[in-house]
Design a protein around this motif. Structure first.
Motif, PDB file in Angstrom:
ATOM      1  N   PHE A 117       0.824  -1.217   0.000  1.00  0.00           N
ATOM      2  CA  PHE A 117       0.000   0.000   0.000  1.00  0.00           C
ATOM      3  C   PHE A 117       0.858   1.267   0.000  1.00  0.00           C
ATOM      4  O   PHE A 117       0.570   2.200  -0.733  1.00  0.00           O
ATOM      5  N   HIS A 174      -2.137   4.155  -3.777  1.00  0.00           N
ATOM      6  CA  HIS A 174      -3.424   3.468  -3.761  1.00  0.00           C
ATOM      7  C   HIS A 174      -4.516   4.369  -3.191  1.00  0.00           C
ATOM      8  O   HIS A 174      -4.732   4.413  -1.985  1.00  0.00           O
ATOM      9  N   PHE A 175      -5.154   5.119  -4.075  1.00  0.00           N
ATOM     10  CA  PHE A 175      -6.271   5.973  -3.671  1.00  0.00           C
ATOM     11  C   PHE A 175      -7.564   5.214  -3.934  1.00  0.00           C
ATOM     12  O   PHE A 175      -8.248   5.440  -4.931  1.00  0.00           O
ATOM     13  N   CYS A 176      -7.861   4.311  -3.030  1.00  0.00           N
ATOM     14  CA  CYS A 176      -9.026   3.426  -3.236  1.00  0.00           C
ATOM     15  C   CYS A 176     -10.312   4.165  -3.596  1.00  0.00           C
ATOM     16  O   CYS A 176     -11.056   3.691  -4.453  1.00  0.00           O
ATOM     17  N   CYS A 205     -10.608   4.495  -7.308  1.00  0.00           N
ATOM     18  CA  CYS A 205     -10.097   3.372  -8.111  1.00  0.00           C
ATOM     19  C   CYS A 205     -11.251   2.504  -8.604  1.00  0.00           C
ATOM     20  O   CYS A 205     -12.111   2.085  -7.833  1.00  0.00           O
ATOM     21  N   SER A 210     -11.801  -0.876  -6.871  1.00  0.00           N
ATOM     22  CA  SER A 210     -12.198  -0.898  -5.464  1.00  0.00           C
ATOM     23  C   SER A 210     -13.421  -1.791  -5.253  1.00  0.00           C
ATOM     24  O   SER A 210     -14.386  -1.715  -6.000  1.00  0.00           O
ATOM     25  N   CYS A 242     -10.814  -5.704  -5.553  1.00  0.00           N
ATOM     26  CA  CYS A 242      -9.352  -5.721  -5.577  1.00  0.00           C
ATOM     27  C   CYS A 242      -8.816  -6.681  -4.506  1.00  0.00           C
ATOM     28  O   CYS A 242      -9.221  -6.617  -3.345  1.00  0.00           O
ATOM     29  N   GLN A 257      -6.707  -4.812  -1.692  1.00  0.00           N
ATOM     30  CA  GLN A 257      -7.605  -4.140  -0.763  1.00  0.00           C
ATOM     31  C   GLN A 257      -8.330  -5.160   0.128  1.00  0.00           C
ATOM     32  O   GLN A 257      -8.475  -4.965   1.337  1.00  0.00           O
ATOM     33  N   ARG A 277      -0.749   1.698  -9.309  1.00  0.00           N
ATOM     34  CA  ARG A 277      -1.330   0.622  -8.501  1.00  0.00           C
ATOM     35  C   ARG A 277      -0.667  -0.723  -8.753  1.00  0.00           C
ATOM     36  O   ARG A 277      -1.082  -1.728  -8.165  1.00  0.00           O
ATOM     37  N   VAL A 303      -4.912  -6.045  -8.758  1.00  0.00           N
ATOM     38  CA  VAL A 303      -5.224  -4.674  -8.342  1.00  0.00           C
ATOM     39  C   VAL A 303      -5.819  -3.911  -9.530  1.00  0.00           C
ATOM     40  O   VAL A 303      -6.161  -4.517 -10.541  1.00  0.00           O
ATOM     41  N   GLY A 304      -5.900  -2.613  -9.403  1.00  0.00           N
ATOM     42  CA  GLY A 304      -6.509  -1.814 -10.472  1.00  0.00           C
ATOM     43  C   GLY A 304      -5.477  -1.211 -11.408  1.00  0.00           C
ATOM     44  O   GLY A 304      -5.619  -0.059 -11.824  1.00  0.00           O
TER      45      GLY A 304
END
Ligand code: SF4
Ligand code: SF4
Lengths: 234, 182
Positions: free
Chosen positions: A92, A97-99, A102, A105, A108, A111, A146, A201-202
């Motif tokens: 992280f 990682h700006f969930c 994203c 989200s 993921c 996350q 990410r 992840v994204g």
């Protein structure tokens, strides 16, 4: 029929096939070991280490170590859970990682592990490194902020002639995921979707779709990651 | 025994976390039975008038004023809670981290598509304005933070459960659905 081996995970007696990786054998016995880089039936990379278990007293990556007859494996001990949580926290702070912003989200895996381990705040300082996005291919965005360098895309997404569409460039701090623009130009929607799906992840996103699942209905909104494996075998 | 005292503030946040506090709905009536509010946008008390027990911080630190307010909270509150993604990791304002401040300001005031009228290339420079920091800092990188409640915004039920547990001393069991980063 392949040879079977007996082993234990946290005292539970399990049966697997000779040569089978611990993580896959565990899943067949209803034991979830978290993974980020591993995918069943793909040559393992052993890069994320989030699957670390203690096998016969030694810390090993469960995705690259085969089960052995009589092996005693520790999985859900306080020590291992903390190692895994630390790895998740490290991933992280290393990326950006700006969930809340994203598309991945709720779906993921990184996350979801943060949720599983109730990561309230990472123990490491944030790096906030500048990473660039590659939006030049027709079907996908490559959101490097990410990327966790799991190498799933490199190992799995190939064109009709078996050439990898994704590749790593650089080493250490300069390591980054890249896309072959010529090969990517011929990507089909199905390939783009597959790439997005296998990326834990994204970092790989399809263009022109996204945010199309309501909050509350996404994969990990209500279900803990790994609960399907654990529930299948009760 | 007097009631525990709560203070709250919004630094570099969007007030969404405060909205989420209000989202506890009619439990706010129970809350005012349990606690007293001091400095907070909720009662519009602008300066601390006494020592507080719990300080709830929304938003990270993007300028010198945020740092000042956060330090005031640390001085005046026994326990500080980082509420929401921005307080915990900078949140969306921190998307500028990694980009030099000069580049950000030039884009915002000179280069952006809506600033065509700024032909003299003026950059806001009134001495009254707080200085923008080199990046947006999570609160715990500025002062010691005691607890963290993630979410964007944190679910009202999470805020409620945490505050009640803190005030009553009961154990906090957080259901899976309540800890989310979005
Ligand atoms: S990739 Fe996952 S952890 Fe990273 S910002 Fe997106 S949802 Fe959050
Ligand atoms: S882009 Fe996604 S799949 Fe590829 S290495 Fe990065 S995180 Fe893994």
């Amino acid at each position: 029929m392949s040879e079977t081996v007996k082993f234990t995970i946290d005292g539970k007696e399990c049966i697997g096939k000779k040569g089978q990786y611990i993580v896959d054998a565990a899943a067949e016995n209803g034991v979830y070991i978290p993974v980020l880089c591993h995918m069943k039936d793909v040559i393992p990379a052993g890069s994320c280490r989030v699957c670390t278990v203690k096998a016969n007293g030694r810390n090993m990556a469960a995705c690259t170590s085969p089960v052995e007859e009589g092996m005693s494996i520790e999985n859900n001990t306080a020590e291992l859970l903390d190692i895994r949580k630390a790895i998740v926290e490290m991933l992280f702070v290393e990326g950006n990682h700006f969930c809340p912003a994203c598309e991945k989200s709720g779906n993921c895996d990184l996350q979801a592990l943060g949720y599983k381990y109730q990561m309230m705040v990472p123990r490491f300082p944030y790096v906030f490194e500048r990473r660039n996005i590659d939006a030049t291919t027709p079907k996908i965005f490559l959101e490097r902020n990410r990327c966790i360098f799991c190498k799933r895309c490199v190992r799995m997404i190939k064109d009709a002639e078996g050439r990898s569409i994704f590749a790593f460039k650089g080493r250490g701090e300069t390591l980054e995921i890249n896309i072959d623009h010529k090969l990517a130009a011929n990507m089909t929607d199905e390939m783009a979707q597959l790439a997005m799906d296998i990326c834990p992840v994204g970092a790989i996103l399809r263009k022109e779709v996204g945010f199309n699942e309501a909050i509350g209905t996404r994969k990990y909104d209500k279900k803990v990651i790994g609960s399907d494996i654990e529930n299948n075998h009760q | 025994m007097s009631k525990p005292i709560i203070a709250t503030t919004s630094l570099a946040g969007c007030f969404g976390c405060h909205m989420s506090i209000l989202d506890i709905d009619d439990r706010i009536l129970q809350l005012i039975e349990l606690v007293e509010f001091n400095k907070s946008p909720i009662d519009d008390i602008k300066t601390f008038t006494k020592q507080c027990d719990i300080g709830i911080i929304e938003g990270g630190c993007c300028n010198s004023e945020n740092v000042h307010v956060l330090k005031e909270f640390r001085k005046n509150c026994k326990i500080l809670i980082s509420l929401g993604e921005c307080a915990i990791m900078g949140g969306l304002p921190a998307m500028r981290n990694g980009i030099p401040v000069k580049e950000c300001l030039e884009e915002a005031y000179w280069g952006g598509p809506t600033v065509g009228l700024n032909t003299e290339k003026i950059m806001p420079n009134d001495p009254e304005l707080p200085m923008i920091l080199d990046k947006v800092y999570p609160c715990h990188e500025i002062v010691k933070i005691d607890y963290y409640l993630p979410g964007c915004a944190p679910r009202a039920d999470l805020i409620w459960a945490a505050v009640v547990a803190l005030v009553t001393g009961d154990e906090l069991n957080i259901p899976y659905e309540l800890v989310k980063f979005d």
